[in-house]
Design a protein around this motif. Structure first.
Motif, PDB file in Angstrom:
ATOM      1  N   VAL A  93     -31.687  15.691  22.509  1.00 23.56           N
ATOM      2  CA  VAL A  93     -31.147  14.981  21.347  1.00 23.56           C
ATOM      3  C   VAL A  93     -32.175  15.045  20.218  1.00 23.56           C
ATOM      4  CG1 VAL A  93     -30.437  12.746  20.444  1.00 23.56           C
ATOM      5  CG2 VAL A  93     -29.755  13.459  22.755  1.00 23.56           C
ATOM      6  N   GLN A  94     -31.691  15.520  19.058  1.00 22.96           N
ATOM      7  CA  GLN A  94     -32.626  15.644  17.936  1.00 22.96           C
ATOM      8  C   GLN A  94     -32.490  14.509  16.939  1.00 22.96           C
ATOM      9  OE1 GLN A  94     -31.801  18.611  15.082  1.00 22.96           O
ATOM     10  NE2 GLN A  94     -33.935  18.877  14.483  1.00 22.96           N
ATOM     11  N   GLY A  95     -31.236  14.054  16.712  1.00 19.70           N
ATOM     12  CA  GLY A  95     -31.060  12.999  15.728  1.00 19.70           C
ATOM     13  C   GLY A  95     -29.625  12.537  15.686  1.00 19.70           C
ATOM     14  N   PHE A  96     -29.385  11.543  14.893  1.00 22.57           N
ATOM     15  CA  PHE A  96     -28.074  10.920  14.844  1.00 22.57           C
ATOM     16  C   PHE A  96     -27.505  10.948  13.441  1.00 22.57           C
ATOM     17  CE2 PHE A  96     -30.570   9.133  18.243  1.00 22.57           C
ATOM     18  CZ  PHE A  96     -29.719   9.269  19.330  1.00 22.57           C
TER      19      PHE A  96
ATOM     20  N   ASN B 237     -23.598   9.813  11.201  1.00 17.33           N
ATOM     21  CA  ASN B 237     -22.374   9.015  11.331  1.00 17.33           C
ATOM     22  C   ASN B 237     -21.354   9.678  12.229  1.00 17.33           C
ATOM     23  OD1 ASN B 237     -23.340   7.138   9.597  1.00 17.33           O
ATOM     24  ND2 ASN B 237     -22.400   8.067   7.776  1.00 17.33           N
ATOM     25  N   PHE B 238     -21.310  10.985  12.078  1.00 23.43           N
ATOM     26  CA  PHE B 238     -20.208  11.733  12.676  1.00 23.43           C
ATOM     27  C   PHE B 238     -20.570  12.312  14.036  1.00 23.43           C
ATOM     28  CE2 PHE B 238     -22.427  13.763   9.194  1.00 23.43           C
ATOM     29  CZ  PHE B 238     -23.103  14.764   9.853  1.00 23.43           C
ATOM     30  N   GLY B 239     -21.832  12.073  14.495  1.00 20.98           N
ATOM     31  CA  GLY B 239     -22.150  12.616  15.803  1.00 20.98           C
ATOM     32  C   GLY B 239     -23.633  12.731  16.065  1.00 20.98           C
ATOM     33  N   VAL B 240     -23.965  13.569  17.032  1.00 15.63           N
ATOM     34  CA  VAL B 240     -25.343  13.689  17.480  1.00 15.63           C
ATOM     35  C   VAL B 240     -25.781  15.155  17.373  1.00 15.63           C
ATOM     36  CG1 VAL B 240     -26.858  13.499  19.497  1.00 15.63           C
ATOM     37  CG2 VAL B 240     -25.104  11.765  19.085  1.00 15.63           C
ATOM     38  N   PHE B 241     -26.972  15.380  16.799  1.00 16.23           N
ATOM     39  CA  PHE B 241     -27.504  16.734  16.727  1.00 16.23           C
ATOM     40  C   PHE B 241     -28.290  17.044  17.991  1.00 16.23           C
ATOM     41  CE2 PHE B 241     -26.790  15.811  12.251  1.00 16.23           C
ATOM     42  CZ  PHE B 241     -26.147  16.966  11.857  1.00 16.23           C
ATOM     43  N   VAL B 242     -28.102  18.212  18.527  1.00 14.68           N
ATOM     44  CA  VAL B 242     -28.742  18.592  19.779  1.00 14.68           C
ATOM     45  C   VAL B 242     -29.468  19.930  19.583  1.00 14.68           C
ATOM     46  CG1 VAL B 242     -28.329  19.344  22.156  1.00 14.68           C
ATOM     47  CG2 VAL B 242     -27.115  17.349  21.246  1.00 14.68           C
ATOM     48  N   GLN B 243     -30.714  19.982  20.036  1.00 13.10           N
ATOM     49  CA  GLN B 243     -31.477  21.236  20.001  1.00 13.10           C
ATOM     50  C   GLN B 243     -31.317  21.969  21.311  1.00 13.10           C
ATOM     51  OE1 GLN B 243     -35.452  19.515  19.247  1.00 13.10           O
ATOM     52  NE2 GLN B 243     -35.550  21.033  17.597  1.00 13.10           N
ATOM     53  N   LEU B 244     -30.966  23.236  21.258  1.00 13.58           N
ATOM     54  CA  LEU B 244     -30.953  24.050  22.479  1.00 13.58           C
ATOM     55  C   LEU B 244     -32.343  24.638  22.712  1.00 13.58           C
ATOM     56  CD1 LEU B 244     -27.416  25.686  22.332  1.00 13.58           C
ATOM     57  CD2 LEU B 244     -28.127  23.409  23.068  1.00 13.58           C
ATOM     58  N   ASN B 245     -33.020  24.985  21.645  1.00 20.07           N
ATOM     59  CA  ASN B 245     -34.463  25.223  21.670  1.00 20.07           C
ATOM     60  C   ASN B 245     -34.969  24.924  20.264  1.00 20.07           C
ATOM     61  OD1 ASN B 245     -34.000  27.430  20.010  1.00 20.07           O
ATOM     62  ND2 ASN B 245     -34.396  28.962  21.609  1.00 20.07           N
ATOM     63  N   ASP B 246     -36.237  25.284  19.980  1.00 22.60           N
ATOM     64  CA  ASP B 246     -36.789  24.921  18.673  1.00 22.60           C
ATOM     65  C   ASP B 246     -36.024  25.515  17.505  1.00 22.60           C
ATOM     66  OD1 ASP B 246     -38.725  23.322  19.655  1.00 22.60           O
ATOM     67  OD2 ASP B 246     -40.395  24.408  18.773  1.00 22.60           O
ATOM     68  N   ARG B 247     -35.254  26.581  17.752  1.00 17.79           N
ATOM     69  CA  ARG B 247     -34.636  27.293  16.635  1.00 17.79           C
ATOM     70  C   ARG B 247     -33.128  27.148  16.607  1.00 17.79           C
ATOM     71  NH1 ARG B 247     -36.718  33.211  17.776  1.00 17.79           N
ATOM     72  NH2 ARG B 247     -37.944  33.271  15.861  1.00 17.79           N
TER      73      ARG B 247
ATOM     74  N   LYS C 170     -29.792  24.790  16.967  1.00 15.64           N
ATOM     75  CA  LYS C 170     -29.298  23.423  16.993  1.00 15.64           C
ATOM     76  C   LYS C 170     -27.785  23.395  16.867  1.00 15.64           C
ATOM     77  CE  LYS C 170     -33.641  22.684  15.202  1.00 15.64           C
ATOM     78  NZ  LYS C 170     -34.509  23.151  14.130  1.00 15.64           N
ATOM     79  N   GLY C 171     -27.159  22.373  17.438  1.00  9.79           N
ATOM     80  CA  GLY C 171     -25.717  22.211  17.291  1.00  9.79           C
ATOM     81  C   GLY C 171     -25.359  20.752  17.140  1.00  9.79           C
ATOM     82  N   LEU C 172     -24.068  20.489  16.950  1.00  5.40           N
ATOM     83  CA  LEU C 172     -23.605  19.129  16.738  1.00  5.40           C
ATOM     84  C   LEU C 172     -22.584  18.754  17.807  1.00  5.40           C
ATOM     85  CD1 LEU C 172     -23.344  16.592  14.809  1.00  5.40           C
ATOM     86  CD2 LEU C 172     -21.378  17.791  13.834  1.00  5.40           C
TER      87      LEU C 172
ATOM     88  N   HIS D 289     -27.534   7.689  23.944  1.00  5.54           N
ATOM     89  CA  HIS D 289     -28.736   8.520  24.009  1.00  5.54           C
ATOM     90  C   HIS D 289     -29.801   7.999  23.060  1.00  5.54           C
ATOM     91  CE1 HIS D 289     -26.643  11.624  26.281  1.00  5.54           C
ATOM     92  NE2 HIS D 289     -25.620  11.499  25.441  1.00  5.54           N
ATOM     93  N   SER D 290     -31.037   8.348  23.348  1.00  2.24           N
ATOM     94  CA  SER D 290     -32.132   8.105  22.397  1.00  2.24           C
ATOM     95  C   SER D 290     -32.650   9.468  21.935  1.00  2.24           C
ATOM     96  CB  SER D 290     -33.288   7.367  23.072  1.00  2.24           C
ATOM     97  OG  SER D 290     -32.799   6.196  23.661  1.00  2.24           O
TER      98      SER D 290
END
Lengths: 611, 611, 611
Positions: free
Chosen positions: C31-34, C36-46, C48-50, C60-61
């Protein structure tokens, strides 16, 4: 003085832009430069205009103030000005709607341009930008102003100035920085207002949290106001990026006191923002050679403080004395701190002389409230450290127990702190740690040994290493003591004094290993302890002496060592007698050639002391 | 050897561009790299071309010199080359019209690209660019060459090389820097020409201004050429970014001399451009423990100098000795400076031994012109400081008065300097400052105490702090002296010698407080002063001794201490006698076990001296 | 435990891009961040998806791991994810085709993006980027990660972690650096694989080349395995960027040994890449005061090591002891190194005590193979230095000859090394260099004098300066010795002992110049040499003593000094006797007040020794 005129000359604040300038109004500017066709005038760091040579009324030099009227603002942003010279006018500031924000709010303004009003707490020239450390009521942060690599930006800004800063907030991870687009010293009235606001808010922020002590203690309760005051002074120093120099007695008790505060302060510095390595240059811990703040110590501290001030733009430091600082012997050094305006704070448990208080902004001493040296500096330091930064409590709460056994406290608090430390730290383990501290500090030769000491008191998070290291140091120390005892004990000479006391004498320079652990004072102490055990219930005085000094330890003999010293000084002409101590322990210095006379005089007095 | 051929191979100078290259001409280039289709050749740092593989005549390695002919310059700037191998040819430089400018003119070229010819005075690798400190006849400035963070740019360039630099001038505020676009070592003939030009101009620039001395003095007038020479040598060191190590006697006179020069030199360094902190690394002031330049001192200075040279690319330093350096005892250290090529300059008022002069490039000493030690080092230093940098005169003109009273000068100049210092500095205040310097230097333990000392001599612009600090130090010093006198005076033993002199003897280790102020030498001096006052008009000799040394002071007895030492050395086999001094003051060292024999011999000789 | 499920959750390696992500597959992210519309997720450092809020299954934290399925990869690169919670699954890594390269291959990848797997050997925060020093089996290089000026990048990465780094290779001149675009700690199984690969390859790379010794020597042949091991340990430390602290005996032999290794190691560090000034902070040479590794030494070394580790992210150091480290006296310090995990290596030629070996990872000592102290540390050090770095052989091959004459070796190797050094270095010149080293080290006071010492042993490439400097130092040293002899020789007292030995006694504190060269030990040695010459063929024992020590030298008398010390310690109660030595030289300490008893006892024993 009241301004009754309607003629207004505006001052454009640092955060203003072209939008805030109006045609037809007068502004106070500064001459920026000269061209063939006229004079360039700055209204603030960001807004400039031109006075055509036909509109100039007087001769000017660069950076002269000048009053101008705005003739026209062109579409391309150029401003045509005319010099004006109103006879009577009042000035008024034009400030942009942009509100100033607190430094603690920077985190929510990342990527945005903000206006800050703050005090300049350090100005450090790097080989890149100039770093201005800013302090307001809420936090400490750095502002980077780049003019050219290695060149001082805004040379007119001085340490301690109240400034207005406009810049963009940069951040990633956990550090913030302002990239300065303009920075200027506020006008006196604005500065006063901001300073008053900051001071008041800082005062509130520095106030320690209310909390119970770690153990029950009447003495502590009576000391609470003094302890809160010291904690507050230290917190304020941290919040204003004032360097702290912590000087302490180089024994186990002094080290525990100092390390507790070191732990609290360095964590608070890290939290408070500023440079990534601020905890190293804003906090220095120095064991003192003597059991007081010597002339040599203050000379060294002053030398560094002035050099850091002149070369690195740091504030003058606060001096914090722990397990020393309460007595007349500290006064010469304190007179120096007074002249240089270094605030001094003392946390000590030696019998205080009233004279020191005039030099201090804070003084914690159990004698002030009916306590005594049984309340050790390590206990006091740990409780104050919690007030400074409650978050470190778990880490440091065993330190008072170490200090208590190290200093042989017989106060009731000793048992309570030992209970608090148990079972993780048994009494024997506390004793071992205290001995390990004394032993290692001997070899550290008055270096702080920052990380080594953390291992010894188990503050570096490696419990197994701590345990093995303490066991090793204890074994080495005990074996060194044993070897010393083997050398000296056969040379102890005894006699019974008129008052029935057993006097034991030992020449600790002739018969002891020198320049090694244990040193003469500790050697005498160990000898005394053994003799007391060999003569249970009897009055015992041990006198360890060298060519020009003597160390006294006693049990069951009511000596007033300070008075004995005063009398010997009077009686023995050319003896150069000096020294002091408490009821049971003391030390005396004299000139070598008068040793026999001084020792004879001393023994006579011991023989008259009540048992 | 004359070139008669018409075949010319051109060398493209560093400042040349594509415009200066002509088709059909031959150029001396350097192989830059290899590709499948040919070899890249640099004509200079900015102009490159390609030799197609079909046009290569020989095998090459990278950076090999190669002669090429320009076949074609294409529209896109690409240059087609052919390797040529003329048997007989002469080379000729092509230089762009762009004139080289002086470093002092950089300020007028901001934002423009310039060509500079200069000497490399330091090469410092930073974690960013490589900084080349350039010196020409007019100024010192930095040129920053960036290849990659932390990587040495232009590794072929060495300290002391004469280089041609092309780059853009950057500036804001008061500092300048060149951003290097090309930098190359000049060919020998060009380098010689530039070096000659720089040397001659520097020589003129370093010449001190002509000015009267602060006070009337025949001795000074006769010393003027020597003083001008020393001032010039120091100015030249500053102008060529040569570090200066100032070693001085650690008493009030030596400090005044050194601080006067420090003030002049650091201001001159700041004016002369270069790094923002050059005044710290190009100037070091070190009080010496002994009253001469010891082996230990030069060892330390050499250690640092070589490390700074190897690691930070600094020049070898100039050594400036003040209030020491004139005697035979300095020779061993000077032999080291000779081997390492450190120029040495001496400003001293001790009786000079001729032997030192072979090691010096400048020596100011009043004895050379019929003066004596009454012309103190502080007087000499202040006058030379004015020659170095007239702008500091107002700041330092009271220093000679302090030096005069500190060294008890009885020269007529003493009164004149006191008059010059008055009324701001009364004679008593000068005495207090001198005592404060001695006292504080004792606690500084041979650290320079740069900023503390400035406060004591009132050079930091805070007169109130100066006054309070001097008063404090004076009070502390006097009280320490008083305490010492109480201890020692009862132990003074007196006797009347055959020549009628009163001899007073004191064991300053047995009967004085040790390791504190006043130290043994000063203790003896204070005792002597008191005894002289108690025996007005009588001949008095005071002999303070420890286990292996004795200090002599006399009034009214004509001793030749150097001769007495020489004789004792002869007469007392295995005495290890050494030492020296003047007519009225001296010190003698011997081996501890022969003290009685040496002192007896010494006293016998004193008893034979004329009254 | 076997994974039998077909459900696979992929882990995207650090070098992967969008191209390696496939719709419909499951990935382990963070979990990278939050929003309003959802949660950003990193698959690796480069990558990212939503996860749209409608697709979130749990709370999640930040930085929580989360398993997601890729719903859709949009044209603009955005990735729509859904949180999934498979009950049973196995994980599999997705790695890009991009091969990881070795650090030694960086030079061929300039300007290109590469993937590196390596160990983190240092993490240094600068005022700019964070510098990660990377080590793999082939080389050491720096990777610069910039987040913000002065801010620690990738704070989750710790010293010693195995990481995957993707970045661009930058280079010019001879230094390389990776500009990090992503850096992450490898998962345990990957880390283990990489670490095993690196360790094995490093082990091979560290293996010294096979080569003959500089001279023929049976002892050397038998020592070869131990020497190879020490050379390998040192090479491995260099290749893994582990700091090396070299402690050595402060005499000519110890210095030669240490400087040979210094030359080899610093050259190897420069070759191995990393920081431009790594040779300064990864290698420290420290002369020891005592002839063993004292508690004071290890305390200092530990203090610096821990501070460098905490503040500058350096590894814990390797300790290399030369010309000391073989005896029981080194054990207390070694116990400290054991607790802190500092590997220790010893190269010594003093008679070894077996007890030390449990603390060492390498120990070269001629006594282990039937040799003795005639094989000097300088010989051993030079041969090991060649194994470490064969390229320095030409520079250092004369050092064993200096060490041999300096330590008065009588081994056959002495002549062979002298022959090797000739004719450039005659035997007399070697003696002069040895004396010059002793003399200069005395004045260096246990500073390393890095560059000065290089001049004395002719390693700085300036043969003329070397020659002049050695001549000067030799002349000064001889004149100081001569002066000392003049003082002491008349005080030598002689007697003939029962066994016929000539005993010469001298009080070196009472009758010698103190605190100057030659110090007491060397003074006694010089006296002894003269007496031996004056009594050719006779048994001679010289006893130089001070208040609490005695130094013994003998010729023709078979003393067992360690046994004599042990006996005296037993026999003289309260004597505090300590000490040691060999057959012909030794030193004894005792308490001052028992000197007469100890010396009498000692003389009695000397009188019983066989001739």
């Amino acid at each position: 003085m009241t301004d009754t005129t309607d003629t207004i000359v505006y001052r454009l604040s640092a955060n203003c832009d072209l939008e805030e300038v109006e045609e037809g109004k007068m502004y106070l500017g500064r001459v920026q430069g000269f061209a063939n066709f006229g004079v360039f005038v700055q209204l603030n760091d960001r807004v400039k205009g031109l006075v055509h040579k036909s509109n100039i009324k007087a001769d000017h030099s660069e950076r002269d103030p000048i009053i101008v009227e705005v003739l026209q603002i062109r579409k391309n942003g150029n401003i045509d000005l005319e010099e004006v010279m109103p006879q009577v006018y009042r000035t008024e500031s034009v400030t942009k709607a942009m509100p100033t924000i607190r430094l603690s709010d920077l985190g929510r303004k990342i990527g945005r341009t903000v206006m800050i009003e703050a005090e300049v707490a350090q100005i450090k020239q790097t080989s890149g930008p100039t770093i201005f450390t800013l302090v307001d009521e809420s936090a400490t942060e750095n502002a980077a102003a780049f003019i050219e690599a290695g060149v001082r930006a805004y040379p007119e800004v001085q340490l301690g100035d109240i400034v207005g800063v406009v810049g963009e907030v940069m951040q990633r991870n956990n550090q913030l920085q302002i990239e300065v687009s303009s920075l200027s010293v506020l006008e006196p009235e604005d500065a006063d207002r901001v300073r008053a606001r900051i001071d008041q808010a800082l005062d509130e922020r520095a106030e320690p949290e209310d909390m119970p002590f770690l153990v029950e203690s009447d003495v502590f309760e009576r000391l609470r106001p003094a302890m809160r005051n010291v904690a507050k002074q230290i917190r304020k120093a941290v919040f204003t990026a004032q360097p702290i120099v912590l000087r302490h007695h180089a024994d186990a008790d002094g080290i525990c006191a100092a390390v507790a505060v070191e732990t609290a302060v360095t964590a608070l510095i890290r939290e408070s923002g500023g440079d990534f390595d601020a905890e190293y240059f804003l906090f220095k811990r120095s064991p003192s050679k003597a059991p007081f703040y010597e002339i040599e110590d203050i000379t060294r501290d002053l030398d560094f403080a002035l050099k850091d001030n002149i070369r690195y733009g740091q504030k003058m430091p606060m001096i914090l004395l722990m397990d020393n600082g309460s007595t007349e012997e500290d006064v010469p050094a304190m007179k120096v701190t007074e002249i240089y305006g270094f605030p001094v704070v003392v946390v000590d448990h030696h019998h205080p002389d009233e004279i020191v208080d005039q030099y201090l902004i804070g003084h914690v001493n159990p004698y002030h409230v009916g306590g005594d040296f049984g309340i050790t500096a390590g206990m006091l330091g740990t409780e104050i450290a919690r007030m400074i930064n409650p978050a470190v409590e778990e880490q440091i709460k065993h330190l008072p127990a170490i200090a208590a056994v190290g200093d042989r406290s017989e106060a009731p608090e000793r048992a309570r702190y030992l209970e608090l430390a148990a079972p993780a730290y048994s009494e024997q383990h506390c004793k071992d740690i205290a001995l390990a501290l004394d032993y290692e500090q001997f070899w550290l030769r008055f270096n702080d040994g920052r990380e080594i000491v953390k291992d010894i008191v188990n503050l570096s998070g490696n419990a197994e290493r701590h345990m093995r290291f303490v066991n090793l140091l204890t074994a080495e120390a005990n074996s060194a003591i044993e070897e010393q005892m083997e050398a000296v004990m056969p040379h102890v000479v005894s006699r019974v004094l008129p008052n029935g006391a057993n006097l034991f004498m030992l020449d600790v320079e002739m018969y002891a290993h020198r320049f090694t652990f244990p040193p003469p004072g500790k050697t005498s102490g160990e000898v005394h302890d053994r003799l007391v055990r060999e003569h249970p219930g009897e009055p015992v005085v041990t006198l360890g002496f060298g060519p020009d000094f003597a160390v006294l330890r006693s049990k069951g003999v009511m000596m007033n060592i300070p008075r004995m010293v005063r009398e010997l000084r009077q009686e023995i002409v050319g003896g150069g007698v000096n020294g002091g101590g408490h009821l049971v322990v003391g030390s005396i210095k004299f000139v070598e050639g008068m040793r026999d006379a001084v020792l004879d005089g001393l023994i006579e007095k011991i023989g008259q002391a009540p048992i």
